[in-house]
Design a protein around this motif. Structure first.
Motif, mmCIF file in Angstrom:
data_model
loop_
_atom_site.group_PDB
_atom_site.id
_atom_site.type_symbol
_atom_site.label_atom_id
_atom_site.label_comp_id
_atom_site.label_asym_id
_atom_site.label_seq_id
_atom_site.Cartn_x
_atom_site.Cartn_y
_atom_site.Cartn_z
ATOM 1 N N THR A 251 -10.603 2.970 -4.088
ATOM 2 C CA THR A 251 -9.529 2.039 -3.740
ATOM 3 C C THR A 251 -9.021 1.411 -5.025
ATOM 4 N N ARG B 154 -7.198 4.750 -1.332
ATOM 5 C CA ARG B 154 -6.090 3.839 -1.050
ATOM 6 C C ARG B 154 -5.546 3.340 -2.392
ATOM 7 N N GLU C 193 0.843 -1.195 0.000
ATOM 8 C CA GLU C 193 0.000 0.000 0.000
ATOM 9 C C GLU C 193 0.871 1.236 0.000
ATOM 10 N N ALA D 130 -7.582 -9.507 3.466
ATOM 11 C CA ALA D 130 -6.833 -9.521 4.726
ATOM 12 C C ALA D 130 -6.577 -8.116 5.250
ATOM 13 N N LYS D 131 -6.573 -7.125 4.339
ATOM 14 C CA LYS D 131 -6.363 -5.731 4.719
ATOM 15 C C LYS D 131 -7.684 -4.975 4.876
ATOM 16 N N GLY D 132 -8.794 -5.720 4.811
ATOM 17 C CA GLY D 132 -10.101 -5.101 4.958
ATOM 18 C C GLY D 132 -10.467 -4.192 3.806
ATOM 19 N N ALA D 133 -10.014 -4.531 2.613
ATOM 20 C CA ALA D 133 -10.231 -3.668 1.457
ATOM 21 C C ALA D 133 -10.797 -4.458 0.284
ATOM 22 N N LYS E 146 0.625 -4.558 -6.576
ATOM 23 C CA LYS E 146 1.071 -5.951 -6.474
ATOM 24 C C LYS E 146 2.254 -6.128 -7.423
ATOM 25 N N GLN F 15 -5.310 -11.064 -0.438
ATOM 26 C CA GLN F 15 -4.516 -10.056 0.270
ATOM 27 C C GLN F 15 -5.325 -8.801 0.559
ATOM 28 N N LEU F 16 -6.156 -8.389 -0.386
ATOM 29 C CA LEU F 16 -7.023 -7.242 -0.141
ATOM 30 C C LEU F 16 -7.983 -7.524 1.007
ATOM 31 N N PHE G 36 -3.037 0.246 -3.824
ATOM 32 C CA PHE G 36 -2.267 -0.971 -3.596
ATOM 33 C C PHE G 36 -1.548 -1.350 -4.881
#
Length: 333
Positions: A311, A42, A30, A178-181, A46, A175-176, A44
């Motif tokens: 996002t 936000r 991020e 897991a980040k609450g996104a 990858k 992964q998103l 992100f």
């Protein structure tokens, strides 16, 4: 034209179960700096540049090789590639004990050529002259396959390659979460379309609200043009692009079927914007990206799309660039 099958979600997950045993989990980074600069809520990134062999290509290559019969695997495979699929397939072949021959255009980056040979592949170079380089390289690959009894693999126009590349998308979705996104928009580079085919399907099935944007260099926007017209179109020969991995003149049938099903839209970027994105990735995120790998970031930074309050997920596809070329590109910004 025969109807092209689009991999199901179960197919994508089965492929990822296999390929995840042979690939790295690339991080989801991020960047608050990129969010501030673009106005996004936000951002992100990858970085598939950190994958084995320096790009996402090993995912699809490994899955495709696992589909070979024992006899085919013993004889070996041949494919054409300007570099990243070459390295991915060579690395996958080395790990599975399958002989690999790669046909590469003579003007493919020397760093990619050397890396491919370093993974144990036999490298055959082609001089394309005034012709499209993928046409000449693909002809030579077909000739070698016939002469030597090798299985001919396509770098992107194969439903199994599309299914294998989807692992990058499935991984990003986990992964998103897991980040609450969840991503409102996803930027992904397009050459022949294997990666965006798989990634867009993963999001289509599991995050249908995400808008997927396929990013291509100016003059090589075969996917975007084909999507706009509803059928595959071949672009006229363009001068060149620093994005050597994105210079396909037309998308493959299998990727095109996938991205149409997923509702992808196209966007083009200039070489100048790609150079600036390479510099931004290095300065803001400490990532070394090749031009093709930075195209998606260039689209976010300068593509003209409104990302305010959204996002964003950017797939940075590869980092196979020599130090000299990297310095030269960012010095031109």
């Amino acid at each position: 034209m025969a109807k092209i099958s689009v991999p199901t979600l179960e197919h994508l997950k089965n492929a990822y179960t296999v390929t995840s045993q042979a690939t790295q989990v690339t991080p989801l980074l991020e960047s608050a700096a990129l969010a501030r600069q673009t106005g996004a809520a936000r951002v992100f990134v990858k970085p598939e540049s950190l994958q084995w062999a320096g790009s996402f290509k090993v995912r699809g290559a490994h899955w495709r090789l696992k589909q070979l019969s024992p006899q085919e695997a013993k004889r070996g495979v041949v494919a054409y590639s300007s570099g990243n699929f070459a390295q991915g397939l060579a690395a996958a072949g080395q790990s599975l004990g399958i002989p690999v021959t790669i046909v590469m255009p003579i003007d493919a980056p020397v760093a990619k050529r050397d890396a491919t040979a370093g993974y144990g592949a036999a490298v055959v170079l082609t001089d394309h002259g005034e012709r499209a380089r993928e046409e000449v390289a693909s002809e030579r690959a077909r000739q070698i396959a016939a002469e030597q009894g090798l299985t001919l693999l396509h770098p992107f126009d194969d439903p199994e390659v599309v299914a294998g590349q989807a692992g990058a998308g499935l991984e990003a979705l986990d992964q998103l979460a897991a980040k609450g996104a969840s991503a409102d928009m996803l930027f992904c580079a397009v050459g022949g379309g294997g990666l965006i085919g798989g990634v867009s399907l993963a999001f289509h099935y599991l995050s249908p609200q995400t808008r997927v944007i396929g990013v291509e260099p100016e003059g090589f926007n075969g996917m975007g043009t084909s999507l706009a017209h509803g059928e595959i179109e071949t672009m006229p020969l363009a001068a060149n692009s620093i994005c050597d991995g994105l210079m396909a003149r037309a998308p493959g049938q299998a990727p095109f079927a996938a991205v149409r099903a997923a509702g992808v839209c196209g966007l083009t970027v200039t070489d100048a914007s790609v150079r600036r994105a390479m510099k931004i990735a290095f300065e803001r995120m400490k990532l070394v990206l090749e031009p093709s790998g930075a195209a998606s970031l260039a689209a976010l930074m300068e593509g003209g799309l409104d990302v305010s309050g959204k996002t964003i997920l950017v797939v940075a596809t590869g980092g196979n660039v020599s130090l000299d070329d990297f310095i030269r590109h960012i010095a031109d910004t």
